[in-house]
Design a protein around this motif. Structure first.
Motif, PDB file in Angstrom:
ATOM      1  N   ARG A  89       0.836  -1.209   0.000  1.00 30.65           N
ATOM      2  CA  ARG A  89       0.000   0.000   0.000  1.00 30.65           C
ATOM      3  C   ARG A  89       0.869   1.257   0.000  1.00 30.65           C
ATOM      4  NH1 ARG A  89      -5.261   1.498   1.523  1.00 30.65           N
ATOM      5  NH2 ARG A  89      -5.467   3.670   0.835  1.00 30.65           N
ATOM      6  N   ALA A 130       1.987   1.849  -3.463  1.00 30.90           N
ATOM      7  CA  ALA A 130       0.886   2.347  -4.297  1.00 30.90           C
ATOM      8  C   ALA A 130       0.612   3.818  -4.016  1.00 30.90           C
ATOM      9  CB  ALA A 130      -0.364   1.508  -4.044  1.00 30.90           C
ATOM     10  N   VAL A 162       0.207  -6.935  -4.460  1.00 30.59           N
ATOM     11  CA  VAL A 162       0.053  -5.635  -5.104  1.00 30.59           C
ATOM     12  C   VAL A 162      -1.150  -5.643  -6.037  1.00 30.59           C
ATOM     13  CG1 VAL A 162       1.162  -3.964  -6.629  1.00 30.59           C
ATOM     14  CG2 VAL A 162       2.506  -5.134  -4.876  1.00 30.59           C
ATOM     15  N   ALA A 197      -5.393   0.045  -6.794  1.00 33.45           N
ATOM     16  CA  ALA A 197      -4.535   1.222  -6.970  1.00 33.45           C
ATOM     17  C   ALA A 197      -4.676   1.873  -8.330  1.00 33.45           C
ATOM     18  CB  ALA A 197      -3.068   0.834  -6.751  1.00 33.45           C
ATOM     19  N   SER A 244      -1.797   3.959 -10.474  1.00 26.18           N
ATOM     20  CA  SER A 244      -0.675   4.193  -9.558  1.00 26.18           C
ATOM     21  C   SER A 244      -0.083   2.907  -9.019  1.00 26.18           C
ATOM     22  CB  SER A 244      -1.142   5.059  -8.382  1.00 26.18           C
ATOM     23  OG  SER A 244      -2.143   4.401  -7.624  1.00 26.18           O
ATOM     24  N   ARG A 245      -0.521   1.758  -9.547  1.00 27.16           N
ATOM     25  CA  ARG A 245      -0.003   0.494  -9.061  1.00 27.16           C
ATOM     26  C   ARG A 245       1.486   0.408  -9.366  1.00 27.16           C
ATOM     27  NH1 ARG A 245      -3.236  -2.875 -11.496  1.00 27.16           N
ATOM     28  NH2 ARG A 245      -4.634  -3.081  -9.725  1.00 27.16           N
TER      29      ARG A 245
END
Length: 485
Positions: free
Chosen positions: A350, A353, A375, A380, A383-384
């Protein structure tokens, strides 16, 4: 703490209770006496305490048991009946013969037959004792009779010698006659006393009662008792386990043990935190742990609510801001987690992200199996972060490079530094002891890393799904929610 055990591990306590009940049911075959009744035998006359104790031994002697077994014809021997009968002394010279059997009728028959055989055997013993005593008394009586006859002859001779008419002769003859009369009376009394019976009579005081219920402890009592004992064992096991734990839960204590500043405190929904290594674990094992409540600690306060997405974003944004202040821009840091801390992995995912959501391309370098799946589970969007097993040879530029490594919690070893600005220690509250936390810090120092700070993860309950349509996400700034950590 006992209340916490019952509230948070009641499923496991039920298992302990069931196990205890099963053990109690199995023990009933050994401990449960079944149906029990007793027959009373009265010993007439006066008896000492040791004499009554002797009578209880006679009542359960092998002779009485063998005769009872032969009379009942149940296909058992007297030795096998020994465990089913007992004799005890009651008040008033009463011997109680107690019998146990698997049915009321058998218990009654066994008690009555034991009482009759005991009386018969005791009467035979008394008769034999009486015959021996009578024979001895007859010999003594004959010898005494001879002595009395000799004494009478001597008295007659003395009486003839004192045949004068004077007063003294008359007095001597009178006294001799009185002596003879006393001897005769003594002989008569001795004969009567020796001929009387010297044994006491035994009387069976009625038939044994037919039992209407099983004697304690019954199967039900043993099952309930076993269940209660199982619950107590479970509670004490939890308390002993808690007393032997030395894990740290408070943020200030964790920071003190690490010797580092707290960069941020975040929460991770507990049901979403999964160790990548657990993917190969059988589903039934994981389901069983969840049903028994073993997938979460019981000795800490109940998990707080995760809060909404806005709260979580603010926490991570502030953490990223503090990292920039400490390590500069762009970020190039090493994150260290323990190999048995899945929540810490979710927190790092997180964090990566949220770093990417600030417009900074983020790349996570790690060889942890399954971290990419962690992930992917994050919502996200663009923006991952990108997860790679090794760093690219091209310069980092404005990219945020987050190198993630797992170390052993017991013997941590941190790899040699590359070009990271420092290390961030990521740990979940309540998973490490003071010595383990200090070991993580020392491993980083030994490897030559400066410790930038610590990121502390707390388990939380997942936020409830909204009832209505999802609202568009609001923009989040570092000034939002000033009261949040």
């Amino acid at each position: 703490m006992v209340g916490q055990v019952f509230r948070r591990r009641w499923q496991l306590l039920i298992v302990f209770a069931i196990a205890g009940a099963i053990v109690g049911a199995g023990a009933s075959s050994v401990l449960s006496p079944g149906y029990q009744t007793s027959a009373d035998v009265l010993l007439q006359g006066s008896h000492q305490a040791d004499e009554l104790t002797t009578e209880t031994t006679v009542a359960t002697s092998s002779t009485v048991l063998d005769r009872t077994a032969k009379a009942l014809r149940w296909g058992v021997t007297g030795t096998e009946l020994a465990d089913s009968v007992a004799a005890s002394v009651l008040d008033g010279n009463v011997i109680a013969i107690t019998a146990r059997a698997d049915s009321p009728e058998k218990a009654k028959k066994l008690a009555d037959r034991m009482a009759r055989e005991y009386v018969a055997f005791s009467t035979e013993l008394a008769a034999q004792q009486t015959d021996a005593s009578t024979s001895l008394a007859k010999d003594q009586q004959d010898a005494l009779r001879d002595q009395i006859e000799q004494t009478n002859d001597m008295i007659s001779q003395l009486s003839r010698r004192a045949n004068g008419d004077n007063v003294e002769s008359v007095q001597v003859r009178t006294q001799l006659q009185e002596v003879r009369s006393s001897l005769t009376e003594a002989m008569t009394t001795l004969a009567e006393s020796e001929s009387s019976s010297i044994r006491s009579n035994l009387v069976v005081m009625g038939s044994a009662e037919l039992p209407t219920a099983k004697a304690a402890p019954t199967l039900t009592q043993l099952v309930i008792g076993g269940a209660l004992v199982g619950i107590l064992v479970g509670v004490f096991a939890h308390l002993i386990s808690a007393s032997r734990r030395r894990r740290v839960y408070a943020d200030s204590d964790i920071a003190s043990a690490l010797g580092a500043n707290i960069l941020g405190t975040v929460t991770v929904p507990h049901e979403h935190a999964r160790n990548p290594g657990e993917a190969d674990r059988p589903h039934l094992v994981a389901l069983g742990r969840q049903l028994l409540g073993l997938d979460r600690p019981w000795f800490v306060e109940q998990l707080p609510d995760a809060g909404d997405e806005r709260d979580q974003a603010v926490r991570y944004r502030r953490l990223v801001h503090r990292l920039h202040e400490t390590a500069g821009t762009p970020l190039h840091i090493l994150a260290v987690v323990a190999d048995d801390d899945p929540e810490a992995l979710s927190g790092v995912a997180r964090l990566a992200a949220e770093t990417g959501s600030a417009g900074e391309p983020t790349e996570v370098i790690t060889d942890i199996p399954g971290f990419a799946n962690v992930v992917e589970q994050l919502d996200a969007g663009p923006s991952r972060p990108v997860v790679r097993e090794r760093a690219e040879t091209t310069p980092a530029g404005n990219r945020t490079i987050l190198r993630l490594v797992e170390v052993s919690a017991e013997l941590p070893t941190v790899p040699e530094p590359a070009d990271e600005a420092g290390v961030v220690l990521v740990t979940t509250a309540g998973t490490r002891t003071d010595w383990q936390l200090d070991g993580l810090t020392q491993a980083c120092v030994d490897a030559g890393y400066p410790v930038l700070g610590a990121m502390i993860v707390h388990r939380s309950r997942p936020a409830a799904a909204p009832a209505g349509p999802a609202a568009p996400p609001a923009s989040v700034s570092d000034d939002a929610l000033a009261g949040a950590r």
